[in-house]
Write an enzyme that holds these catalytic residues in place. Structure first.
Site, PDB file in Angstrom:
ATOM      1  N   ASP A 125       0.924  -1.555   0.143  1.00 39.19           N
ATOM      2  CA  ASP A 125      -0.414   0.024   0.084  1.00 39.19           C
ATOM      3  C   ASP A 125       0.884   1.614   0.004  1.00 39.19           C
ATOM      4  O   ASP A 125       1.995   1.282   0.213  1.00 39.19           O
ATOM      5  CB  ASP A 125      -1.036   0.455   1.210  1.00 39.19           C
ATOM      6  CG  ASP A 125      -1.708   0.858   0.859  1.00 39.19           C
ATOM      7  OD1 ASP A 125      -2.629   1.619  -0.006  1.00 39.19           O
ATOM      8  OD2 ASP A 125      -2.308   0.806   2.425  1.00 39.19           O
ATOM      9  N   ASN A 127       1.117   3.761  -2.837  1.00 37.05           N
ATOM     10  CA  ASN A 127       1.851   3.505  -4.188  1.00 37.05           C
ATOM     11  C   ASN A 127       1.540   5.439  -4.120  1.00 37.05           C
ATOM     12  O   ASN A 127       2.247   5.984  -5.405  1.00 37.05           O
ATOM     13  CB  ASN A 127       1.401   2.980  -5.736  1.00 37.05           C
ATOM     14  CG  ASN A 127       1.645   1.433  -5.579  1.00 37.05           C
ATOM     15  OD1 ASN A 127       2.643   1.406  -4.572  1.00 37.05           O
ATOM     16  ND2 ASN A 127       1.674   0.607  -5.986  1.00 37.05           N
ATOM     17  N   GLY A 128      -0.190   5.405  -4.725  1.00 41.51           N
ATOM     18  CA  GLY A 128      -1.033   6.846  -4.657  1.00 41.51           C
ATOM     19  C   GLY A 128      -0.046   8.098  -4.167  1.00 41.51           C
ATOM     20  O   GLY A 128       0.246   8.677  -4.445  1.00 41.51           O
ATOM     21  N   ARG A 129      -0.020   8.009  -2.602  1.00 46.49           N
ATOM     22  CA  ARG A 129       0.522   8.946  -1.692  1.00 46.49           C
ATOM     23  C   ARG A 129       1.919   9.304  -1.989  1.00 46.49           C
ATOM     24  O   ARG A 129       2.360   9.893  -2.409  1.00 46.49           O
ATOM     25  CB  ARG A 129       0.683   8.387  -0.378  1.00 46.49           C
ATOM     26  CG  ARG A 129      -0.790   8.614   0.060  1.00 46.49           C
ATOM     27  CD  ARG A 129      -1.090   8.041   1.896  1.00 46.49           C
ATOM     28  NE  ARG A 129      -1.424   6.534   1.457  1.00 46.49           N
ATOM     29  CZ  ARG A 129      -1.381   5.521   1.993  1.00 46.49           C
ATOM     30  NH1 ARG A 129      -1.156   6.364   3.595  1.00 46.49           N
ATOM     31  NH2 ARG A 129      -1.867   4.790   1.947  1.00 46.49           N
ATOM     32  N   TRP A 130       2.863   8.206  -2.307  1.00 43.30           N
ATOM     33  CA  TRP A 130       4.140   8.206  -3.566  1.00 43.30           C
ATOM     34  C   TRP A 130       4.355   9.426  -4.393  1.00 43.30           C
ATOM     35  O   TRP A 130       5.583   9.866  -4.339  1.00 43.30           O
ATOM     36  CB  TRP A 130       5.121   6.983  -2.925  1.00 43.30           C
ATOM     37  CG  TRP A 130       6.430   6.296  -3.296  1.00 43.30           C
ATOM     38  CD1 TRP A 130       7.170   7.301  -2.536  1.00 43.30           C
ATOM     39  CD2 TRP A 130       6.688   6.484  -4.524  1.00 43.30           C
ATOM     40  NE1 TRP A 130       8.326   6.790  -3.151  1.00 43.30           N
ATOM     41  CE2 TRP A 130       8.163   6.863  -4.514  1.00 43.30           C
ATOM     42  CE3 TRP A 130       6.407   6.783  -5.817  1.00 43.30           C
ATOM     43  CZ2 TRP A 130       9.077   6.909  -5.609  1.00 43.30           C
ATOM     44  CZ3 TRP A 130       7.089   7.031  -7.125  1.00 43.30           C
ATOM     45  CH2 TRP A 130       8.517   6.899  -7.076  1.00 43.30           C
ATOM     46  N   ASN A 166     -11.475  -2.375  -5.990  1.00 41.24           N
ATOM     47  CA  ASN A 166     -10.204  -1.906  -6.655  1.00 41.24           C
ATOM     48  C   ASN A 166     -11.093  -1.640  -7.627  1.00 41.24           C
ATOM     49  O   ASN A 166     -10.599  -0.937  -8.640  1.00 41.24           O
ATOM     50  CB  ASN A 166      -8.384  -1.867  -6.226  1.00 41.24           C
ATOM     51  CG  ASN A 166      -8.025  -1.825  -5.340  1.00 41.24           C
ATOM     52  OD1 ASN A 166      -7.077  -3.306  -4.390  1.00 41.24           O
ATOM     53  ND2 ASN A 166      -8.434  -0.845  -4.205  1.00 41.24           N
ATOM     54  N   ARG A 210     -12.257   2.200  -8.781  1.00 42.66           N
ATOM     55  CA  ARG A 210     -11.356   3.251  -8.634  1.00 42.66           C
ATOM     56  C   ARG A 210     -11.521   3.508 -10.227  1.00 42.66           C
ATOM     57  O   ARG A 210     -11.936   3.328 -10.792  1.00 42.66           O
ATOM     58  CB  ARG A 210      -9.589   2.644  -7.609  1.00 42.66           C
ATOM     59  CG  ARG A 210      -9.321   2.526  -7.042  1.00 42.66           C
ATOM     60  CD  ARG A 210      -7.763   2.531  -7.019  1.00 42.66           C
ATOM     61  NE  ARG A 210      -7.722   1.990  -5.837  1.00 42.66           N
ATOM     62  CZ  ARG A 210      -6.530   2.072  -5.251  1.00 42.66           C
ATOM     63  NH1 ARG A 210      -5.217   2.256  -5.402  1.00 42.66           N
ATOM     64  NH2 ARG A 210      -6.625   2.303  -3.586  1.00 42.66           N
ATOM     65  N   ARG A 232      -4.748  -1.556   8.890  1.00 47.82           N
ATOM     66  CA  ARG A 232      -6.098  -2.802   8.161  1.00 47.82           C
ATOM     67  C   ARG A 232      -6.011  -3.340   7.385  1.00 47.82           C
ATOM     68  O   ARG A 232      -4.878  -3.742   7.395  1.00 47.82           O
ATOM     69  CB  ARG A 232      -7.591  -1.480   8.069  1.00 47.82           C
ATOM     70  CG  ARG A 232      -7.198  -0.806   6.880  1.00 47.82           C
ATOM     71  CD  ARG A 232      -7.912   0.502   6.514  1.00 47.82           C
ATOM     72  NE  ARG A 232      -8.352   0.692   5.481  1.00 47.82           N
ATOM     73  CZ  ARG A 232      -7.270   1.681   5.822  1.00 47.82           C
ATOM     74  NH1 ARG A 232      -6.962   2.758   6.711  1.00 47.82           N
ATOM     75  NH2 ARG A 232      -7.042   2.867   4.340  1.00 47.82           N
ATOM     76  N   SER A 258      -8.108  -4.520   4.787  1.00 50.86           N
ATOM     77  CA  SER A 258      -8.945  -4.427   3.411  1.00 50.86           C
ATOM     78  C   SER A 258      -9.078  -6.366   2.793  1.00 50.86           C
ATOM     79  O   SER A 258      -9.036  -5.958   1.931  1.00 50.86           O
ATOM     80  CB  SER A 258      -7.650  -3.408   2.995  1.00 50.86           C
ATOM     81  OG  SER A 258      -7.200  -2.558   3.479  1.00 50.86           O
ATOM     82  N   GLU A 276       1.168 -13.566  12.607  1.00 50.36           N
ATOM     83  CA  GLU A 276       1.951 -12.223  13.349  1.00 50.36           C
ATOM     84  C   GLU A 276       1.481 -10.988  12.378  1.00 50.36           C
ATOM     85  O   GLU A 276       1.896 -11.247  11.232  1.00 50.36           O
ATOM     86  CB  GLU A 276       2.894 -11.948  13.688  1.00 50.36           C
ATOM     87  CG  GLU A 276       4.054 -14.017  14.149  1.00 50.36           C
ATOM     88  CD  GLU A 276       2.664 -13.092  15.297  1.00 50.36           C
ATOM     89  OE1 GLU A 276       2.874 -11.725  16.496  1.00 50.36           O
ATOM     90  OE2 GLU A 276       1.729 -14.009  16.238  1.00 50.36           O
TER      91      GLU A 276
HETATM   92  C1  IPE Z   1      -5.439  -2.436  -0.357  1.00 47.34           C
HETATM   93  O1  IPE Z   1      -5.242  -1.290  -0.695  1.00 47.34           O
HETATM   94  C2  IPE Z   1      -5.682  -3.662  -1.127  1.00 47.34           C
HETATM   95  C3  IPE Z   1      -4.348  -3.718  -1.960  1.00 47.34           C
HETATM   96  C4  IPE Z   1      -3.412  -3.503  -1.886  1.00 47.34           C
HETATM   97  C5  IPE Z   1      -4.689  -4.234  -3.656  1.00 47.34           C
HETATM   98  P1  IPE Z   1      -6.454  -0.476  -0.767  1.00 47.34           P
HETATM   99  O2  IPE Z   1      -5.819   1.056  -0.687  1.00 47.34           O
HETATM  100  O3  IPE Z   1      -7.029  -0.503  -1.718  1.00 47.34           O
HETATM  101  O4  IPE Z   1      -6.836   0.045   0.781  1.00 47.34           O
HETATM  102  P2  IPE Z   1      -8.017   0.608   1.397  1.00 47.34           P
HETATM  103  O5  IPE Z   1      -9.136   1.013   0.479  1.00 47.34           O
HETATM  104  O6  IPE Z   1      -7.083   1.826   1.843  1.00 47.34           O
HETATM  105  O7  IPE Z   1      -8.523   0.082   2.808  1.00 47.34           O
HETATM  106  C1  IPE Z   2      -1.837   0.497  -3.554  1.00 52.90           C
HETATM  107  O1  IPE Z   2      -1.135   1.662  -3.527  1.00 52.90           O
HETATM  108  C2  IPE Z   2      -1.893   0.187  -5.141  1.00 52.90           C
HETATM  109  C3  IPE Z   2      -2.830  -0.797  -4.936  1.00 52.90           C
HETATM  110  C4  IPE Z   2      -4.591  -1.030  -3.900  1.00 52.90           C
HETATM  111  C5  IPE Z   2      -3.363  -1.105  -6.470  1.00 52.90           C
HETATM  112  P1  IPE Z   2      -2.161   2.612  -3.762  1.00 52.90           P
HETATM  113  O2  IPE Z   2      -3.073   3.252  -4.695  1.00 52.90           O
HETATM  114  O3  IPE Z   2      -3.593   2.295  -2.277  1.00 52.90           O
HETATM  115  O4  IPE Z   2      -2.045   3.792  -2.878  1.00 52.90           O
HETATM  116  P2  IPE Z   2      -2.218   4.735  -1.554  1.00 52.90           P
HETATM  117  O5  IPE Z   2      -3.155   4.373  -0.795  1.00 52.90           O
HETATM  118  O6  IPE Z   2      -3.762   5.684  -2.242  1.00 52.90           O
HETATM  119  O7  IPE Z   2      -1.612   5.797  -1.389  1.00 52.90           O
HETATM  120 MG    MG Z   3      -4.108   2.366  -0.308  1.00 49.76          MG
END
Ligand code: IPE
Ligand code: IPE
Ligand code: MG
Length: 246
Positions: A21, A23-26, A69, A72, A195, A197, A208
């Site tokens: 998790d 990638n988007g924030r990065w 997902n 999205r 969490r 998810s 763990e």
């Molecule tokens: C969980 O990440 C799913 C994957 C890492 C593939 P999300 O970013 O989709 O989870 P939530 O929505 O924040 O709980």
């Molecule tokens: C995890 O990174 C990748 C997938 C869920 C596919 P995110 O895309 O959820 O990144 P954030 O949580 O928005 O930073």
């Molecule tokens: Mg995420």
């Protein structure tokens, strides 16, 4: 250059599962589009896979795309699917070199035809490998997995293949997408979120949990080692007392 001390091989998790998790924030931190974060997450996948193979971890499961997902924006889903397809093709030699067997869990029918074909081609090409089993959770949701297991079991009851009285935990396990994979020992989640998810709800019953603030595209071998060190310091009691384990 010795980056980190390698974990002691005596008490390694047999099955590591990772919620990749952040990638988007990065990407956002760098003023870039979310897809840029996903592209850069591939490097972390490669490094983690190779590091686990090097440690002889038997099972590595990566949560790459959840059932949720799909909600999205289409642009992001399309970008993720194309990154998936390209990386599968590109990473095949690495998988072969490391004797890795590819596996998938989730509802593969939901994937675009091209991505699905690519996925099953690599699964087929690596099926004789005897090293680590790398499972990609794609279009995966634990609740959907449980619903599907329940339907299959009901069907076996209805067609008199099994008797309700004989249904036990092993019956459920047998009908999960993970029927050929042991329970998760260590679940890692990056990006600071704490969490589950909808990931491995049944299979992580006694895992763990390890949370790190590192965003997935920054996750490196030493971060994996840190998670394993933390795992190795814990006492897994499985309901017993500490004294009973001595
Ligand atoms: C969980 O990440 C799913 C994957 C890492 C593939 P999300 O970013 O989709 O989870 P939530 O929505 O924040 O709980
Ligand atoms: C995890 O990174 C990748 C997938 C869920 C596919 P995110 O895309 O959820 O990144 P954030 O949580 O928005 O930073
Ligand atoms: Mg995420």
């Amino acid at each position: 250059m010795n980056k980190t001390i390698t974990p002691d091989t005596g008490n390694l998790p047999k099955h590591i599962a990772i919620i990749m998790d952040g990638n988007g924030r990065w990407a956002k931190q760098k003023g870039m589009l979310r897809a840029f974060g996903h592209e850069n997450g591939v490097k972390s996948v490669r490094e983690t896979v190779e590091a686990c193979a090097k440690l002889n971890i038997a099972y590595l499961t990566l949560y790459a795309f959840s059932t949720e997902n799909w909600n999205r924006p289409k642009l992001e889903v399309d970008a993720l699917m194309s990154i998936l397809m390209n990386s599968l093709k590109k990473e095949l030699p690495t998988m072969q070199k490391n004797n890795i067997r590819l596996n998938t869990i989730g509802n593969a029918h939901m994937l675009p035809e091209k991505a699905r074909r690519q996925l099953f081609e690599v699964i087929e090409a690596t099926k004789e490998n005897t090293g680590m089993t790398l499972t990609l959770a794609l279009s995966y949701g634990s609740r959907e997995e449980l619903v599907s297991a329940i339907k299959e079991i009901c069907n076996e009851v209805q067609t008199n293949k099994i008797d309700i009285a004989t249904i036990n935990e092993a019956t459920v396990q047998k009908h999960l997408y993970t029927h050929n994979i042991p329970d998760a020992d260590l679940v890692i989640r990056t990006s600071g979120e704490q969490r589950i998810s909808n990931f491995l709800l049944w299979q992580a019953a006694y895992a763990e949990l390890y949370f790190t603030d590192v965003l997935w595209p920054d996750f490196r071998e030493e971060d994996l080692h840190k998670a394993i060190f933390s795992y190795q310091k814990r006492e897994r009691r499985f309901g017993k007392t500490s004294e009973q384990l001595k």
